[in-house]
Design a protein around this motif. Structure first.
Motif, PDB file in Angstrom:
ATOM      1  N   PRO A 142      62.811  77.228  -8.075  1.00 33.12           N
ATOM      2  CA  PRO A 142      62.959  75.568  -7.557  1.00 33.12           C
ATOM      3  C   PRO A 142      62.350  74.569  -8.040  1.00 33.12           C
ATOM      4  CG  PRO A 142      63.673  77.825  -6.215  1.00 33.12           C
ATOM      5  CD  PRO A 142      62.527  78.237  -7.172  1.00 33.12           C
ATOM      6  N   THR A 143      60.743  75.397  -8.563  1.00 35.37           N
ATOM      7  CA  THR A 143      60.546  74.403  -9.234  1.00 35.37           C
ATOM      8  C   THR A 143      60.090  73.742 -10.536  1.00 35.37           C
ATOM      9  OG1 THR A 143      58.142  76.176  -9.658  1.00 35.37           O
ATOM     10  CG2 THR A 143      57.987  75.717  -8.220  1.00 35.37           C
ATOM     11  N   LEU A 144      60.969  74.424 -11.393  1.00 35.16           N
ATOM     12  CA  LEU A 144      60.994  74.337 -12.744  1.00 35.16           C
ATOM     13  C   LEU A 144      62.365  72.937 -12.759  1.00 35.16           C
ATOM     14  CD1 LEU A 144      61.365  77.709 -14.418  1.00 35.16           C
ATOM     15  CD2 LEU A 144      59.502  75.843 -14.467  1.00 35.16           C
ATOM     16  N   VAL A 145      62.594  72.962 -13.655  1.00 38.86           N
ATOM     17  CA  VAL A 145      64.009  71.484 -13.759  1.00 38.86           C
ATOM     18  C   VAL A 145      64.863  71.958 -14.676  1.00 38.86           C
ATOM     19  CG1 VAL A 145      64.638  69.182 -15.072  1.00 38.86           C
ATOM     20  CG2 VAL A 145      62.493  69.607 -14.253  1.00 38.86           C
ATOM     21  N   LEU A 146      65.563  72.067 -13.637  1.00 39.56           N
ATOM     22  CA  LEU A 146      67.069  72.886 -13.472  1.00 39.56           C
ATOM     23  C   LEU A 146      68.375  71.676 -14.343  1.00 39.56           C
ATOM     24  CD1 LEU A 146      66.744  75.385 -10.998  1.00 39.56           C
ATOM     25  CD2 LEU A 146      66.320  75.471 -13.554  1.00 39.56           C
ATOM     26  N   PRO A 147      69.521  72.585 -14.728  1.00 38.08           N
ATOM     27  CA  PRO A 147      70.657  71.798 -15.131  1.00 38.08           C
ATOM     28  C   PRO A 147      71.047  71.179 -13.701  1.00 38.08           C
ATOM     29  CG  PRO A 147      70.737  73.961 -15.869  1.00 38.08           C
ATOM     30  CD  PRO A 147      70.020  73.685 -14.871  1.00 38.08           C
ATOM     31  N   PRO A 148      71.738  69.736 -13.612  1.00 38.56           N
ATOM     32  CA  PRO A 148      72.517  69.514 -14.644  1.00 38.56           C
ATOM     33  C   PRO A 148      71.205  67.831 -14.949  1.00 38.56           C
ATOM     34  CG  PRO A 148      73.416  68.319 -12.978  1.00 38.56           C
ATOM     35  CD  PRO A 148      72.458  69.644 -12.472  1.00 38.56           C
ATOM     36  N   PRO A 150      68.898  66.136 -18.000  1.00 41.02           N
ATOM     37  CA  PRO A 150      68.672  66.273 -18.987  1.00 41.02           C
ATOM     38  C   PRO A 150      67.236  66.716 -19.736  1.00 41.02           C
ATOM     39  CG  PRO A 150      69.557  63.727 -18.466  1.00 41.02           C
ATOM     40  CD  PRO A 150      69.252  64.812 -16.716  1.00 41.02           C
ATOM     41  N   GLU A 151      66.504  66.358 -18.651  1.00 39.64           N
ATOM     42  CA  GLU A 151      64.975  67.652 -19.323  1.00 39.64           C
ATOM     43  C   GLU A 151      65.126  68.649 -19.221  1.00 39.64           C
ATOM     44  OE1 GLU A 151      64.974  63.034 -17.224  1.00 39.64           O
ATOM     45  OE2 GLU A 151      65.567  64.789 -16.272  1.00 39.64           O
ATOM     46  N   PHE A 152      66.210  69.732 -18.483  1.00 43.80           N
ATOM     47  CA  PHE A 152      65.651  71.058 -18.865  1.00 43.80           C
ATOM     48  C   PHE A 152      65.785  71.363 -19.875  1.00 43.80           C
ATOM     49  CE2 PHE A 152      68.746  74.187 -19.059  1.00 43.80           C
ATOM     50  CZ  PHE A 152      68.133  75.397 -18.768  1.00 43.80           C
ATOM     51  N   LEU A 153      66.511  70.392 -20.890  1.00 44.05           N
ATOM     52  CA  LEU A 153      66.472  70.595 -22.443  1.00 44.05           C
ATOM     53  C   LEU A 153      65.407  70.689 -23.211  1.00 44.05           C
ATOM     54  CD1 LEU A 153      69.931  69.435 -23.616  1.00 44.05           C
ATOM     55  CD2 LEU A 153      69.418  71.481 -22.818  1.00 44.05           C
ATOM     56  N   ASP A 154      64.573  70.074 -22.631  1.00 47.86           N
ATOM     57  CA  ASP A 154      63.076  70.115 -23.199  1.00 47.86           C
ATOM     58  C   ASP A 154      62.585  71.175 -22.943  1.00 47.86           C
ATOM     59  OD1 ASP A 154      63.860  67.022 -23.350  1.00 47.86           O
ATOM     60  OD2 ASP A 154      62.765  66.108 -21.719  1.00 47.86           O
ATOM     61  N   GLN A 155      62.676  72.193 -22.071  1.00 46.09           N
ATOM     62  CA  GLN A 155      61.461  73.102 -22.303  1.00 46.09           C
ATOM     63  C   GLN A 155      62.456  74.479 -22.465  1.00 46.09           C
ATOM     64  OE1 GLN A 155      58.994  73.207 -20.169  1.00 46.09           O
ATOM     65  NE2 GLN A 155      58.883  70.755 -20.044  1.00 46.09           N
ATOM     66  N   ARG A 156      63.808  74.416 -23.535  1.00 50.43           N
ATOM     67  CA  ARG A 156      64.085  75.761 -23.688  1.00 50.43           C
ATOM     68  C   ARG A 156      63.385  75.978 -24.429  1.00 50.43           C
ATOM     69  NH1 ARG A 156      70.200  73.899 -26.915  1.00 50.43           N
ATOM     70  NH2 ARG A 156      70.417  75.708 -26.773  1.00 50.43           N
ATOM     71  N   TRP A 157      62.957  75.696 -25.584  1.00 49.29           N
ATOM     72  CA  TRP A 157      61.980  76.343 -26.782  1.00 49.29           C
ATOM     73  C   TRP A 157      60.583  76.984 -26.104  1.00 49.29           C
ATOM     74  CZ3 TRP A 157      65.639  77.941 -29.328  1.00 49.29           C
ATOM     75  CH2 TRP A 157      67.119  77.091 -29.468  1.00 49.29           C
ATOM     76  N   ARG A 158      60.301  76.505 -25.434  1.00 51.24           N
ATOM     77  CA  ARG A 158      58.541  76.431 -24.379  1.00 51.24           C
ATOM     78  C   ARG A 158      58.693  78.262 -24.141  1.00 51.24           C
ATOM     79  NH1 ARG A 158      55.639  73.637 -19.173  1.00 51.24           N
ATOM     80  NH2 ARG A 158      54.077  75.470 -19.117  1.00 51.24           N
ATOM     81  N   ALA A 321      71.689  84.212 -15.995  1.00 51.07           N
ATOM     82  CA  ALA A 321      70.788  83.765 -16.704  1.00 51.07           C
ATOM     83  C   ALA A 321      71.463  82.358 -17.258  1.00 51.07           C
ATOM     84  CB  ALA A 321      70.475  84.800 -18.185  1.00 51.07           C
ATOM     85  N   ILE A 322      71.253  81.793 -16.747  1.00 48.39           N
ATOM     86  CA  ILE A 322      71.985  80.053 -16.574  1.00 48.39           C
ATOM     87  C   ILE A 322      73.209  79.636 -17.343  1.00 48.39           C
ATOM     88  CG2 ILE A 322      70.706  77.996 -17.760  1.00 48.39           C
ATOM     89  CD1 ILE A 322      68.277  79.310 -17.787  1.00 48.39           C
ATOM     90  N   ALA A 323      73.614  79.992 -18.236  1.00 51.07           N
ATOM     91  CA  ALA A 323      74.392  80.317 -19.226  1.00 51.07           C
ATOM     92  C   ALA A 323      75.144  81.792 -19.320  1.00 51.07           C
ATOM     93  CB  ALA A 323      74.326  80.165 -20.818  1.00 51.07           C
ATOM     94  N   TYR A 324      75.313  82.361 -18.652  1.00 51.45           N
ATOM     95  CA  TYR A 324      75.672  84.207 -18.525  1.00 51.45           C
ATOM     96  C   TYR A 324      75.536  84.728 -17.161  1.00 51.45           C
ATOM     97  CZ  TYR A 324      75.267  83.649 -23.623  1.00 51.45           C
ATOM     98  OH  TYR A 324      75.273  83.125 -25.289  1.00 51.45           O
ATOM     99  N   GLN A 325      76.385  84.682 -16.682  1.00 49.45           N
ATOM    100  CA  GLN A 325      76.722  85.438 -15.515  1.00 49.45           C
ATOM    101  C   GLN A 325      77.230  86.275 -15.984  1.00 49.45           C
ATOM    102  OE1 GLN A 325      78.455  83.135 -12.400  1.00 49.45           O
ATOM    103  NE2 GLN A 325      77.424  81.133 -12.848  1.00 49.45           N
ATOM    104  N   SER A 326      76.315  87.574 -14.778  1.00 47.95           N
ATOM    105  CA  SER A 326      77.099  89.601 -14.712  1.00 47.95           C
ATOM    106  C   SER A 326      76.972  90.063 -14.109  1.00 47.95           C
ATOM    107  CB  SER A 326      76.139  90.020 -16.008  1.00 47.95           C
ATOM    108  OG  SER A 326      75.064  89.838 -15.906  1.00 47.95           O
TER     109      SER A 326
END
Length: 364
Positions: A142-148, A150-158, A321-326
């Motif tokens: 919860p301390t991270l920027v999460l969807p929706p 837009p800044e969430f995408l800035d961290q995708r490769w970090r 896992a954000i874009a996947y649920q299992s």
């Protein structure tokens, strides 16, 4: 696990990648290896899950030596390509059961004890309390920027280190159940301190290779899903609308020991059958694994359970896992198993529909 659920309009659900409008594909269905399980109506169930709010779905059902595998939906929005039956997907918190198994193997070897204490930011907790989520250590997610956002995408490769993520939360709290991904980041460090090898190396050495889980891997910082897989999406605010953005590739170090695993329905069923069959842990530690951290709890040492309407208790775990649920659950004898993965479109909460899907098999 905590899910992200937002209202995505139908128009938004037709937009992916750089927000280019495309037409929705007609859902496709398929099956393999029915072997006499036609009566399960699993294929129809998968179609219902996709209709309820998923881009695609893949499942494997095992009943003794009989196997049913099925898919529904599409592998990518704007495509008619079906979801591969042997799909790899990000398994999220199912990683925790693998990590917990390694920790308990170290306990069995006498290299670690469940009542050993670990210092986390000046707060001391036992290994058991980390495993069963009663440490009181807050969840870092919860301390991270999460969807929706837009800044969430800035961290995708970090690339994140466990130390960075653990440092985002302070101290501990009361010893009551509170699901926290931070607990498993700490356990990953415990494994490394005890063995001299990373938790990922130990999972590979102790579980993945011996069980021949050939389509399972701990990707570390590798953003790719290697092998056939469906695309996953996240809802992102674009102006005054939410749009689905392809989030198949991203650096999974932000999940670490709590959620980085990539696997398949077949491999996860094989893992739980081996676990409950005594191939990975002795009976006494399997009993510990099934001991809840709090009275009437449904989570033990890296293992969850659910009671079906017909009274059958099944064990396993689920993952977001954000874009996947299992989901992967088995009877304790390992003879009846269901593993299911979805790529949600975030238009609805699918938990009730998934519960019904699982109950249909375990209560037949």
């Amino acid at each position: 696990m905590r899910r992200i659920l937002v209202a995505v309009t139908a128009a938004a659900a037709m937009v992916v990648g750089p927000a280019t409008a495309v037409a929705a594909a007609t859902p496709a269905s398929g099956h393999a290896g029915l072997d006499g399980l036609e009566g399960l109506e699993g294929l129809d169930g998968l179609d219902g899950l996709v209709a309820a709010g998923a881009v695609g779905a893949v499942a494997e059902i095992r009943d003794g030596d009989r196997v049913w595998r099925g898919v529904s939906g599409v592998a990518a929005i704007g495509s008619t390509r079906p979801v591969p039956v042997a799909s790899r997907f990000r398994a999220g918190s199912l990683t925790k059961t693998f990590v917990a198994t390694v920790v308990l193997q170290l306990v069995d070897e006498g290299r670690l004890r469940l009542d050993d204490s670990v210092a986390v930011g000046g707060h001391r907790v036992t290994v058991r309390r980390l495993l069963d989520h009663t440490s009181g250590i807050p969840d870092y997610r919860p301390t991270l920027v999460l969807p929706p956002a837009p800044e969430f995408l800035d961290q995708r490769w970090r690339t994140w280190t466990p130390e960075e993520l653990i440092a985002r939360v302070a101290g501990g709290g009361p010893a009551e159940f509170a699901y926290s991904n931070t607990n498993y980041l700490v356990l990953g460090q415990v494994i490394e301190a005890v063995t001299g090898r990373s938790y990922a190396d130990e999972v590979e050495r102790r579980i993945i290779r011996p069980l021949r889980l050939t389509r399972t891997r701990m990707p570390g910082t590798d953003p790719r899903i290697r092998g056939p897989h469906p695309h996953g999406y996240v809802p992102i605010q674009r102006g005054d609308r939410l749009r689905l953005v392809d989030f198949t590739e991203w650096n999974p170090s932000v999940m670490g020991a709590g959620g980085e695993l990539i696997s398949t329905t077949r491999d996860l069923n094989r893992f739980f059958a081996a676990l409950f069959g005594g191939r990975l842990l002795p009976r006494r530690l399997l009993r510990e694994m099934r001991t809840p951290g709090v009275a009437d709890g449904r989570y033990g040492l890296g293992l969850a359970w659910r009671d079906t309407p017909c009274g059958t208790r099944v064990y396993g775990n689920d993952g977001d896992a954000i874009a996947y649920q299992s989901w992967s659950f088995s009877t304790l004898d390992g003879l009846r198993q269901v593993t299911l993965a979805l790529t949600p479109d975030f238009s609805a909460d699918l938990d009730d529909a998934v519960d019904a899907y699982l109950d249909r098999f375990f209560c037949r």
